[in-house]
Design an enzyme around this catalytic site. Structure first.
Site, PDB file in Angstrom:
ATOM      1  N   LEU A 128       0.851  -1.196   0.000  1.00  0.00           N
ATOM      2  CA  LEU A 128       0.000   0.000   0.000  1.00  0.00           C
ATOM      3  C   LEU A 128       0.881   1.238   0.000  1.00  0.00           C
ATOM      4  O   LEU A 128       1.638   1.474   0.934  1.00  0.00           O
ATOM      5  CB  LEU A 128      -0.898   0.000   1.238  1.00  0.00           C
ATOM      6  CG  LEU A 128      -1.835   1.209   1.371  1.00  0.00           C
ATOM      7  CD1 LEU A 128      -2.964   1.121   0.352  1.00  0.00           C
ATOM      8  CD2 LEU A 128      -2.406   1.293   2.782  1.00  0.00           C
ATOM      9  N   HIS A 165       5.879   3.362  11.324  1.00  0.00           N
ATOM     10  CA  HIS A 165       6.459   4.556  10.712  1.00  0.00           C
ATOM     11  C   HIS A 165       5.411   5.667  10.745  1.00  0.00           C
ATOM     12  O   HIS A 165       4.222   5.408  10.534  1.00  0.00           O
ATOM     13  CB  HIS A 165       6.839   4.214   9.268  1.00  0.00           C
ATOM     14  CG  HIS A 165       7.624   5.255   8.555  1.00  0.00           C
ATOM     15  ND1 HIS A 165       7.054   6.420   8.090  1.00  0.00           N
ATOM     16  CD2 HIS A 165       8.943   5.311   8.219  1.00  0.00           C
ATOM     17  CE1 HIS A 165       7.984   7.138   7.484  1.00  0.00           C
ATOM     18  NE2 HIS A 165       9.139   6.494   7.555  1.00  0.00           N
TER      19      HIS A 165
END
Length: 344
Positions: free
Chosen positions: A125, A229
């Site tokens: 993604l 992240h």
């Protein structure tokens, strides 16, 4: 209009551009033309029914239907770990105790695991930073659920998604630096590239086979176990709203969390339904954003439209019908976004 469609050979240049913007850590989207071309070919062979289940993988792109510009990619692996082992760490506990010494220590421990073997995986993604607006991220991520709902028999009972862990702009991973590098003797970026280009034999050859006490890792590495992240935080939130949960499995490279959910408990799959479409001008009103997808396996399309999610007859404009590759009288799959997802 922004639409999701199956990847094509002609998308290779666009995918290379997207790969160059990831900043590292997205193992399945390496900036390597041969690898990406092979990924496209594998996806096309999946659609044509030429591959065994363990090799099947679908790849979709987000496209502007008017300009043809591609701004995102997403994918589904049908069943992981049936050819090459699929590794992660399970974060568990080992207890060391002595009644005689009055000592009791419950120690967080990493156990090498293949527990998700056979699961379907949401992967790859990535949305171009310039496209991160107008609900494009929701469309890119959740369109896969519409495809899975339409073709449920092609996927397995459990769905997993590896979230990118904490890595800085220079490719530095605290988790890798404290653990992986000691066994693999290479930088994170090198290991990430090898894995992304299909050279995975080194993982089985060099992985530590015994449990690892997390207290032996640096404090910096311990702090990022199961964390994502910063750019991945929105993607994690989207999946969690759909029912995915962190069950204490992490990536062996960067320590990022693996989320999982039973396929039939995914909100968008469970609540989506088929409605008939008609051509015309949609009635005015403050309707919520809804995912709409056709039921065409080889020419799948999905988009976001504002509509009454309870309607039994969805009115779309001629342009919308064309973008979705359907016509009046066809049935499409419809489900609204989560109530709090209003940034469309």
């Amino acid at each position: 209009m922004r639409v999701i469609r199956p990847v094509e050979h002609a998308d290779i240049a666009a995918l290379m551009q997207l790969a160059g913007k990831t900043g590292g850590g997205l193992t399945s989207l390496p900036a390597n033309e041969a690898t990406l071309a092979a990924r496209i070919e594998r996806a096309l062979k999946t659609w044509s029914g030429e591959l065994p289940k363990g090799e099947q993988g679908y790849v979709f792109v987000l496209e502007d239907s008017e300009t043809g510009e591609v701004g995102g990619i997403c994918a589904i692996e049908v069943a992981v770990g049936l050819n090459d082992p699929w590794y992660n760490y399970r974060v568990g506990t080992l207890v060391h105790a002595s009644k005689e010494l009055n000592v009791y220590n419950a120690l967080p421990t990493l156990f090498l695991s293949n527990d998700h073997t056979g699961s379907s995986e949401l992967c790859t993604l990535f949305l171009d930073p310039e496209w991160r607006k107008e609900g494009n991220g929701y469309l890119l991520s959740k369109s896969r659920f519409m495809f899975m709902a339409a073709f449920r028999d092609k996927f397995n009972e459990k769905v997993v998604a590896e979230m990118r862990g904490v890595i800085d702009e220079h490719g530095y991973s605290p988790f890798w630096q404290s653990l992986g590098k000691r066994f693999f003797s290479m930088d994170f970026s090198r290991a990430d590239f090898l894995c992304g280009t299909g050279q995975k034999a080194f993982i089985a050859e060099l992985m530590p086979k015994h449990p690892i006490y997390t207290h032996f890792l640096s404090e910096e590495a311990q702090a990022v176990i199961g964390e994502v992240h910063p750019q991945t935080a929105p993607a994690r939130a989207v999946l969690e709203k759909e029912g995915f949960r962190y069950r204490h499995y992490i990536d062996i490279f960067d320590g990022g969390p693996t989320l999982e959910c039973d396929i039939d408990r995914v909100r968008a799959i469970r609540k989506s339904r088929l409605v008939e479409v008609a051509e015309g001008q949609p009635a005015p009103g403050d309707y919520p954003a809804c995912l709409v997808a056709n039921e065409n396996y080889h020419h799948f399309r999905a988009a976001l439209v504002r509509a009454d999610p309870q309607t039994s007859r969805l009115v779309l404009t001629a342009a919308q019908l064309d973008a979705l590759k359907c016509r009046a009288g066809d049935h499409v799959r419809l489900v609204r976004l989560c109530a709090e997802e209003k940034t469309v």
